[in-house]
Design a protein around this motif. Structure first.
Motif, PDB file in Angstrom:
ATOM      1  N   ARG A  39       0.853  -1.189   0.000  1.00 58.46           N
ATOM      2  CA  ARG A  39       0.000   0.000   0.000  1.00 58.46           C
ATOM      3  C   ARG A  39       0.892   1.243   0.000  1.00 58.46           C
ATOM      4  N   PRO A  40       0.508   2.286  -0.739  1.00 61.11           N
ATOM      5  CA  PRO A  40       1.346   3.493  -0.773  1.00 61.11           C
ATOM      6  C   PRO A  40       1.294   4.238   0.550  1.00 61.11           C
ATOM      7  N   PHE A  41       2.400   4.895   0.915  1.00 59.69           N
ATOM      8  CA  PHE A  41       2.408   5.781   2.071  1.00 59.69           C
ATOM      9  C   PHE A  41       3.135   7.055   1.673  1.00 59.69           C
ATOM     10  N   PHE A  42       2.727   8.155   2.293  1.00 59.38           N
ATOM     11  CA  PHE A  42       3.255   9.467   1.933  1.00 59.38           C
ATOM     12  C   PHE A  42       3.744  10.169   3.200  1.00 59.38           C
ATOM     13  N   SER A  43       4.857  10.877   3.080  1.00 49.46           N
ATOM     14  CA  SER A  43       5.433  11.552   4.245  1.00 49.46           C
ATOM     15  C   SER A  43       6.011  12.884   3.806  1.00 49.46           C
ATOM     16  N   GLY A  44       6.799  13.506   4.677  1.00 44.14           N
ATOM     17  CA  GLY A  44       7.423  14.778   4.341  1.00 44.14           C
ATOM     18  C   GLY A  44       8.913  14.601   4.073  1.00 44.14           C
ATOM     19  N   THR A  57      13.061  11.310   0.357  1.00 50.73           N
ATOM     20  CA  THR A  57      11.910  12.133   0.719  1.00 50.73           C
ATOM     21  C   THR A  57      10.771  11.809  -0.232  1.00 50.73           C
ATOM     22  N   PHE A  58       9.546  12.073   0.207  1.00 54.29           N
ATOM     23  CA  PHE A  58       8.378  11.941  -0.655  1.00 54.29           C
ATOM     24  C   PHE A  58       8.435  13.005  -1.746  1.00 54.29           C
ATOM     25  N   SER A  77       0.429  23.637   3.293  1.00 55.14           N
ATOM     26  CA  SER A  77       0.568  22.702   4.409  1.00 55.14           C
ATOM     27  C   SER A  77       1.988  22.152   4.528  1.00 55.14           C
ATOM     28  N   SER A  78       2.630  21.859   3.404  1.00 51.70           N
ATOM     29  CA  SER A  78       3.961  21.247   3.453  1.00 51.70           C
ATOM     30  C   SER A  78       5.090  22.265   3.414  1.00 51.70           C
ATOM     31  N   ARG A  79       4.840  23.451   2.858  1.00 51.64           N
ATOM     32  CA  ARG A  79       5.858  24.509   2.706  1.00 51.64           C
ATOM     33  C   ARG A  79       7.133  23.957   2.052  1.00 51.64           C
ATOM     34  N   THR A  80       6.928  23.116   1.056  1.00 50.35           N
ATOM     35  CA  THR A  80       8.070  22.453   0.443  1.00 50.35           C
ATOM     36  C   THR A  80       9.010  23.422  -0.261  1.00 50.35           C
ATOM     37  N   GLN A  81       8.482  24.422  -0.963  1.00 56.19           N
ATOM     38  CA  GLN A  81       9.351  25.392  -1.627  1.00 56.19           C
ATOM     39  C   GLN A  81      10.124  26.219  -0.601  1.00 56.19           C
ATOM     40  N   GLU A  82       9.436  26.633   0.454  1.00 53.28           N
ATOM     41  CA  GLU A  82      10.092  27.402   1.515  1.00 53.28           C
ATOM     42  C   GLU A  82      11.207  26.601   2.173  1.00 53.28           C
ATOM     43  N   ARG A  83      10.941  25.321   2.432  1.00 49.32           N
ATOM     44  CA  ARG A  83      11.950  24.491   3.096  1.00 49.32           C
ATOM     45  C   ARG A  83      13.129  24.197   2.178  1.00 49.32           C
ATOM     46  N   LEU A  84      12.852  24.015   0.880  1.00 51.35           N
ATOM     47  CA  LEU A  84      13.959  23.782  -0.045  1.00 51.35           C
ATOM     48  C   LEU A  84      14.869  25.006  -0.110  1.00 51.35           C
TER      49      LEU A  84
END
Length: 308
Positions: free
Chosen positions: A81-86, A144-145, A231-238
């Motif tokens: 089953r797929p799982f997703f994280s940060g 990372t996801f 919610s993830s702020r992925t661009q900010e964190r990168l």
């Protein structure tokens, strides 16, 4: 949260099995309906034999130790089953730094030293896969996801991480081998060796593609939807990773350190690998735990996660 450091050796003397048996009721829940059928068992075995032949004897050895119906199929990590994280990660100058983000109940919390095909140390997931790790050749890797909620046939990434560290010596060799392995969901993988560092994007719908630099958060070549970005702020964190580099103190503070544990976006641990030294240190806001090939200490640590 409690973390365990375990030396499981070659997996044939009961140490790995004792840990795996205790986790089996949880691990079994990862199995898809397909993987519980006779046809699914056959397909999973064939896929594993095709793409990870060197690990087949280890798979059989561990499955024999686990001795549980469905255990051998589960250990292939095929079509789970797929799982997703940060998560976030960066490689530079022989160092790999990463934050692993999830909900605490979703993390196995096992730092494992093994000698399946060669010495490997890493944070174990799904009984023998790895979230991150290093080998005795001086290669380290973490995941990372990839931020895109698509799913296809292939392996869960933790077993692929295990395979690459068991069979590869360099970044280039690992990327080349990864290019031929089907991956079930989008993932970003960062590699570090003595001479180089690189991040690649992979997934069921794209070929393995090198990222612009050796760092990643939770997107790939496409921007994520606005709501997901909020919610993830992925661009900010990168952007923050690129500014901070491999600075542990920065990784332990916002925006890199996350606290949304109820949304599966909380930082469980920070890991700094120095693979040419054979050394890894796991960090939490008020504690650290170092392990190495030369001095691996089994034991248990209960730590406070989250920022007070």
């Amino acid at each position: 949260m409690t973390f365990h450091a375990l030396d499981v050796g070659s997996g044939d003397d009961g140490r790995w099995a004792a840990h795996a048996q205790a986790l089996w009721p949880i691990a079994e829940g990862w199995m898809s309906e397909e993987s519980r059928t006779a046809d699914g068992e056959i397909r999973a075995r064939r896929l594993f034999e095709e793409h990870m032949p060197e690990l087949v004897p280890v798979l059989d050895r561990l499955a024999g130790q686990l001795d549980t119906p469905g255990g051998s199929t589960f250990l292939t990590h095929a079509n789970l089953r797929p799982f997703f994280s940060g998560c976030m990660q960066i490689g530079s100058d022989g160092t790999l730094l990463r934050n692993y983000d999830l909900s605490p109940e979703g993390c196995e919390g096992a730092i494992v030293r093994s000698d399946f095909l060669r010495p490997v140390i890493g944070m174990q997931e799904a009984l023998w896969g790895l979230l991150d790790g290093m080998n005795d050749a001086g290669l380290a890797a973490s995941l990372t996801f990839g931020g895109r909620f698509v799913h296809g046939p292939g392996f869960a990434i933790p077993i692929v991480m295990r395979y690459l560290l068991e069979t590869c010596d360099t970044v280039d060799q690992a990327i080349d081998r990864l290019s031929s392995i089907p991956i079930g969901i989008p993932q970003n993988v960062t590699f570090v060796d003595r001479n180089s560092a690189a991040t690649v994007f992979t997934g069921p719908d794209i070929p393995v593609t090198r990222a612009p630099d050796a760092c990643a958060a939770n997107h790939q070549h496409l921007a994520v939807p606005d709501e997901q970005e909020q919610s993830s702020r992925t661009q900010e964190r990168l952007s923050a990773i690129r500014r901070a580099g491999t600075d542990v103190e920065a990784a332990l503070k916002p925006p890199l350190y996350l606290s949304d544990y109820d949304k599966w976006l909380g930082t469980i641990y920070t890991a700094r690998y120095r693979p040419t030294e054979g050394r890894v240190t796991y960090f939490w806001p008020s504690e650290s735990w170092e392990q190495s090939f030369g001095d691996f200490a089994e034991g248990t640590r209960t730590v406070t996660i989250g920022r007070v």
